[in-house]
Design a protein around this motif. Structure first.
Motif, PDB file in Angstrom:
ATOM      1  N   LYS A  19      -5.992  -0.753  -0.175  1.00  0.00           N
ATOM      2  CA  LYS A  19      -6.258  -0.335  -1.548  1.00  0.00           C
ATOM      3  C   LYS A  19      -7.603   0.374  -1.643  1.00  0.00           C
ATOM      4  CE  LYS A  19      -6.937  -2.199  -6.207  1.00  0.00           C
ATOM      5  NZ  LYS A  19      -6.987  -3.433  -7.042  1.00  0.00           N
ATOM      6  N   SER A  50       0.826  -1.215   0.000  1.00  0.00           N
ATOM      7  CA  SER A  50       0.000   0.000   0.000  1.00  0.00           C
ATOM      8  C   SER A  50       0.858   1.262   0.000  1.00  0.00           C
ATOM      9  CB  SER A  50      -0.932   0.013   1.208  1.00  0.00           C
ATOM     10  OG  SER A  50      -0.199  -0.063   2.423  1.00  0.00           O
ATOM     11  N   GLU A  89      -8.252   4.171  -3.037  1.00  0.00           N
ATOM     12  CA  GLU A  89      -9.170   4.444  -4.142  1.00  0.00           C
ATOM     13  C   GLU A  89     -10.231   5.463  -3.737  1.00  0.00           C
ATOM     14  OE1 GLU A  89     -10.589   0.566  -5.135  1.00  0.00           O
ATOM     15  OE2 GLU A  89      -8.884   0.114  -6.463  1.00  0.00           O
ATOM     16  N   LEU A 147       1.585   1.748  -3.700  1.00  0.00           N
ATOM     17  CA  LEU A 147       0.341   2.083  -4.395  1.00  0.00           C
ATOM     18  C   LEU A 147      -0.105   3.507  -4.071  1.00  0.00           C
ATOM     19  CD1 LEU A 147      -2.074   1.348  -6.152  1.00  0.00           C
ATOM     20  CD2 LEU A 147      -3.182   0.388  -4.116  1.00  0.00           C
TER      21      LEU A 147
END
Length: 263
Positions: A185, A146, A189, A149
């Protein structure tokens, strides 16, 4: 006691010189071997009787090492300034004609970066005339996916939506309080409003991450967080400040004043 300390230090210095002088092949040493031995005994006896002297010497050495490290960090940061300023793939917020720049190196999963985030927010609210550079440096990416990301998503937000949207995302991720592997995630988002990647942008983002990593390591930083504060023009070791680790708003504020030429 100060006089004795000075005399002992002087004797040790002369003794050291004598040893070096002798090793260099000189034919007439300053002291005989017997005198050297006696000076060493006197110095040892004095230090045993005054252990606080050893503490003072240790503190002085630590201070000198810290000052040397600080000078080296400043010099290294100055050498990277042009790369940072000219790279339009690095997220930035604040007026383009600002006389002062603040550069933050961070990882969204770094707990100290999380604690620094609200401090930097205070500084930004109080100094809207400063230009802020956000160096996405996911040093924990191999431990927590993460981390990587979140960094890539931040750069995508910057590419697609610009400075204000990026700042909202940046502060939003830290605002979740999810660090040290807890960020998911789904949260990334949600905070980013579901930005989408394409192969083209991913390739570009990976290049940016590589450049930021190179800048950070070349600047002498060994981890996150890191803060560099300097004038945009005329930066020197005297008006540049580097925080290699956590710091507070008032320290960054003082660094901005120093960069502005104020004490």
């Amino acid at each position: 006691m100060k006089l004795k300390t000075a005399l002992i230090a002087s004797a040790i210095s002369v003794l050291t010189f004598n040893m070096v002088y002798s090793q260099a092949g000189a034919t007439t040493p300053v002291f005989t071997p017997e005198q050297e031995a006696r000076i060493g005994e006197i110095a040892a006896e004095y230090m045993r009787a005054h252990p606080d002297l050893l503490i003072q010497m240790s503190e002085t050495l630590q201070q000198e090492q810290q000052e040397k490290q600080t000078r080296e960090l400043k010099s290294a940061a100055l050498a990277q300034q042009a790369r940072i300023v000219k790279d339009n793939t690095i997220p930035v917020w604040g007026p383009a004609d600002s006389p002062v720049m603040v550069v933050e190196f961070f990882d969204y999963q770094c707990i100290w970066c999380s604690r620094l985030a609200p401090e930097l927010e205070k500084v930004m609210k109080a100094n809207t005339n400063v230009r802020y550079y956000f160096m996405e440096w996911p040093v924990f990416g191999s431990r927590w996916p993460s981390s990587l990301l979140a960094a890539k998503t931040g750069l995508q937000v910057w590419k697609e939506k610009g400075a204000d949207a990026y700042l909202k995302y940046h502060n939003g991720i830290y605002g979740t309080g999810m660090n040290e592997g807890r960020l998911t995630k789904e949260v990334i988002e949600k905070v980013s409003d579901n930005v989408q990647f394409s192969q083209k942008t991913i390739d570009s983002i990976n290049v940016t991450l590589t450049k930021i990593n190179d800048i950070a390591t070349t600047a002498g930083l060994s981890g996150t967080p890191g803060i560099i504060v300097m004038p945009v023009n005329g930066a020197t070791v005297n008006n540049t400040t580097v925080f290699a680790g956590m710091t507070e708003a008032e320290n960054i504020q003082q660094a901005i004043k120093t960069a502005q030429g104020n004490k």
